[in-house]
Design a protein around this motif. Sequence first.
Motif, PDB file in Angstrom:
ATOM      1  N   MET A 102       0.847  -1.205   0.000  1.00 32.60           N
ATOM      2  CA  MET A 102       0.000   0.000   0.000  1.00 32.60           C
ATOM      3  C   MET A 102       0.881   1.254   0.000  1.00 32.60           C
ATOM      4  N   LYS A 103       0.614   2.146  -0.944  1.00 30.19           N
ATOM      5  CA  LYS A 103       1.379   3.395  -0.967  1.00 30.19           C
ATOM      6  C   LYS A 103       0.855   4.331   0.125  1.00 30.19           C
ATOM      7  N   GLU A 104       1.786   5.079   0.691  1.00 29.95           N
ATOM      8  CA  GLU A 104       1.416   5.998   1.777  1.00 29.95           C
ATOM      9  C   GLU A 104       0.962   7.342   1.200  1.00 29.95           C
ATOM     10  N   LYS A 105      -0.201   7.804   1.645  1.00 27.43           N
ATOM     11  CA  LYS A 105      -0.690   9.111   1.177  1.00 27.43           C
ATOM     12  C   LYS A 105       0.027  10.209   1.962  1.00 27.43           C
ATOM     13  N   LEU A 106       0.683  11.093   1.241  1.00 26.49           N
ATOM     14  CA  LEU A 106       1.344  12.212   1.925  1.00 26.49           C
ATOM     15  C   LEU A 106       0.401  13.415   1.966  1.00 26.49           C
ATOM     16  N   ILE A 107      -0.266  13.675   0.836  1.00 21.51           N
ATOM     17  CA  ILE A 107      -1.201  14.803   0.723  1.00 21.51           C
ATOM     18  C   ILE A 107      -2.575  14.279   0.321  1.00 21.51           C
ATOM     19  N   GLU A 108      -3.596  14.754   1.003  1.00 20.67           N
ATOM     20  CA  GLU A 108      -4.976  14.445   0.594  1.00 20.67           C
ATOM     21  C   GLU A 108      -5.721  15.769   0.420  1.00 20.67           C
ATOM     22  N   VAL A 109      -6.180  16.011  -0.787  1.00 17.40           N
ATOM     23  CA  VAL A 109      -6.959  17.220  -1.080  1.00 17.40           C
ATOM     24  C   VAL A 109      -8.409  16.782  -1.242  1.00 17.40           C
ATOM     25  N   LYS A 110      -9.299  17.362  -0.432  1.00 18.33           N
ATOM     26  CA  LYS A 110     -10.701  16.925  -0.439  1.00 18.33           C
ATOM     27  C   LYS A 110     -11.639  18.119  -0.647  1.00 18.33           C
ATOM     28  N   GLY A 111     -12.326  18.118  -1.782  1.00 17.15           N
ATOM     29  CA  GLY A 111     -13.334  19.154  -2.056  1.00 17.15           C
ATOM     30  C   GLY A 111     -12.811  20.568  -1.929  1.00 17.15           C
ATOM     31  N   LEU A 112     -11.583  20.796  -2.390  1.00 19.34           N
ATOM     32  CA  LEU A 112     -10.941  22.106  -2.218  1.00 19.34           C
ATOM     33  C   LEU A 112     -11.603  23.171  -3.092  1.00 19.34           C
ATOM     34  N   LYS A 113     -11.921  24.305  -2.456  1.00 18.65           N
ATOM     35  CA  LYS A 113     -12.490  25.439  -3.198  1.00 18.65           C
ATOM     36  C   LYS A 113     -11.699  26.705  -2.874  1.00 18.65           C
ATOM     37  N   GLN A 114     -11.441  27.486  -3.899  1.00 16.62           N
ATOM     38  CA  GLN A 114     -10.796  28.778  -3.710  1.00 16.62           C
ATOM     39  C   GLN A 114     -11.507  29.792  -4.590  1.00 16.62           C
ATOM     40  N   TYR A 115     -12.378  30.585  -3.956  1.00 17.45           N
ATOM     41  CA  TYR A 115     -13.142  31.592  -4.697  1.00 17.45           C
ATOM     42  C   TYR A 115     -12.602  32.983  -4.359  1.00 17.45           C
ATOM     43  N   PHE A 116     -12.652  33.868  -5.323  1.00 16.82           N
ATOM     44  CA  PHE A 116     -12.276  35.269  -5.101  1.00 16.82           C
ATOM     45  C   PHE A 116     -13.489  36.154  -5.379  1.00 16.82           C
ATOM     46  N   ASN A 117     -13.539  37.324  -4.726  1.00 15.42           N
ATOM     47  CA  ASN A 117     -14.670  38.284  -4.874  1.00 15.42           C
ATOM     48  C   ASN A 117     -16.011  37.595  -4.608  1.00 15.42           C
ATOM     49  N   ILE A 118     -16.064  36.829  -3.529  1.00 15.98           N
ATOM     50  CA  ILE A 118     -17.272  36.036  -3.239  1.00 15.98           C
ATOM     51  C   ILE A 118     -18.489  36.941  -3.093  1.00 15.98           C
ATOM     52  N   GLY A 119     -19.567  36.542  -3.766  1.00 10.23           N
ATOM     53  CA  GLY A 119     -20.831  37.268  -3.644  1.00 10.23           C
ATOM     54  C   GLY A 119     -20.986  38.434  -4.596  1.00 10.23           C
ATOM     55  N   SER A 120     -19.895  38.815  -5.261  1.00  8.48           N
ATOM     56  CA  SER A 120     -19.989  39.957  -6.184  1.00  8.48           C
ATOM     57  C   SER A 120     -20.275  39.440  -7.605  1.00  8.48           C
ATOM     58  N   PRO A 121     -20.690  40.315  -8.515  1.00  7.15           N
ATOM     59  CA  PRO A 121     -20.997  39.865  -9.886  1.00  7.15           C
ATOM     60  C   PRO A 121     -19.783  39.245 -10.588  1.00  7.15           C
ATOM     61  N   ASN A 122     -18.575  39.689 -10.195  1.00  8.80           N
ATOM     62  CA  ASN A 122     -17.373  39.128 -10.850  1.00  8.80           C
ATOM     63  C   ASN A 122     -16.690  38.076  -9.963  1.00  8.80           C
ATOM     64  N   GLU A 123     -17.490  37.270  -9.270  1.00 12.42           N
ATOM     65  CA  GLU A 123     -16.930  36.183  -8.456  1.00 12.42           C
ATOM     66  C   GLU A 123     -16.137  35.215  -9.345  1.00 12.42           C
ATOM     67  N   VAL A 124     -14.956  34.826  -8.884  1.00 14.52           N
ATOM     68  CA  VAL A 124     -14.107  33.899  -9.647  1.00 14.52           C
ATOM     69  C   VAL A 124     -13.966  32.599  -8.865  1.00 14.52           C
ATOM     70  N   ARG A 125     -14.373  31.507  -9.483  1.00 19.63           N
ATOM     71  CA  ARG A 125     -14.213  30.186  -8.843  1.00 19.63           C
ATOM     72  C   ARG A 125     -12.931  29.564  -9.392  1.00 19.63           C
ATOM     73  N   ALA A 126     -11.814  29.995  -8.837  1.00 17.32           N
ATOM     74  CA  ALA A 126     -10.508  29.585  -9.373  1.00 17.32           C
ATOM     75  C   ALA A 126     -10.258  28.096  -9.180  1.00 17.32           C
ATOM     76  N   VAL A 127     -10.652  27.587  -8.008  1.00 13.23           N
ATOM     77  CA  VAL A 127     -10.565  26.149  -7.733  1.00 13.23           C
ATOM     78  C   VAL A 127     -11.941  25.745  -7.222  1.00 13.23           C
ATOM     79  N   ASP A 128     -12.582  24.793  -7.914  1.00 15.61           N
ATOM     80  CA  ASP A 128     -13.989  24.507  -7.623  1.00 15.61           C
ATOM     81  C   ASP A 128     -14.209  23.023  -7.335  1.00 15.61           C
ATOM     82  N   ASP A 129     -14.106  22.673  -6.058  1.00 19.64           N
ATOM     83  CA  ASP A 129     -14.408  21.304  -5.611  1.00 19.64           C
ATOM     84  C   ASP A 129     -13.426  20.286  -6.211  1.00 19.64           C
ATOM     85  N   VAL A 130     -12.144  20.482  -5.914  1.00 24.76           N
ATOM     86  CA  VAL A 130     -11.088  19.608  -6.461  1.00 24.76           C
ATOM     87  C   VAL A 130     -10.618  18.631  -5.383  1.00 24.76           C
TER      88      VAL A 130
END
Length: 309
Positions: free
Chosen positions: A1-29
């Motif tokens: 079994m390989k050892e997991k060093l990093i686990e990324v779960k449902g990662l989101k990174q949004y900018f300008n949240i709630g504004s008309p120009n909201e950017v979903r740079a990372v969306d549930d990765v």
Amino acid sequence: MKEKLIEVKGLKQYFNIGSPNEVRAVDDVSFDIYKGETLGLVGESGCGKSTTGRTIIRLYDATDGEVLFKGEDVHGKKSKKALKEFNRKMQMIFQDPYASLNPRMKVADIIAEGIDIHGLAKSKKERMEKVYKLLETVGLNREHANRYPHEFSGGQRQRLGIARALAVEPDFIIADEPISALDVSIQAQVVNLMQQLQKEKGLTYLFIAHDLSMVKYISDRIGVMYFGKLVELAPSSVLYQKPLHPYTQSLLSAIPLPDPDYERNRVRKTYDPAVHNYAAGEEVKMREVAPGHWVYCSEKEFQQHKATY
């Protein structure tokens, strides 16, 4: 079994949240990185791959989701001591070797900054010995220690960036397009150096790039990003032989080959997001079509992929 060093779960990174120009740079990765491997992350400019790397290492606070490093939550509240230890174990090599080194500092002080912060040298002599050894490790020599960054070429500066990252003896390095600003002949040298260091020091890499041929060369597995989403993830040889997502197929069709006959007849595949007009309520997610080969698709597409795999 390989050892997991990093686990990324449902990662989101949004900018300008709630504004008309909201950017979903990372969306549930979501993805894992195993100890000792290189995971390549590719996609066109603006797809969110660099933001993913910067969020993993806490240069940005995640909007949502989890990043686990050796089972510990990276974005959880940490004491100063725990944060310092985490910063030591995870390092980053930046894209621009010109902007990432302080022009007012000598090379010795740039490389030794981490050694000083983490108290890894007991005396000035030991500190300089470490600096000399690091310079030699990345293919430079000890005479370079007293120079300033402007006295070096781009390839040499990127070697200095690698030496700085290695100075604190990390387990995991995020290489954010570390070769895109370099000449092609120098790119291969830097990638070979990174592979050699990986073998010697047991390092784990997240290698972010848009040059697919170089990513294939260095990566064990490759993830493809498009507009903030991870659309495909597979072992590198499998991804190149059996790309399933139309966007991956489009990217691969754009790789030039040094073969005039092939180039004359090469058919570029263009990716049209409209082909994925999913019905309302249709669940689209990462699904495992074959062992280790994940594709972002609907249930119907999943069944089609399985049938033709």
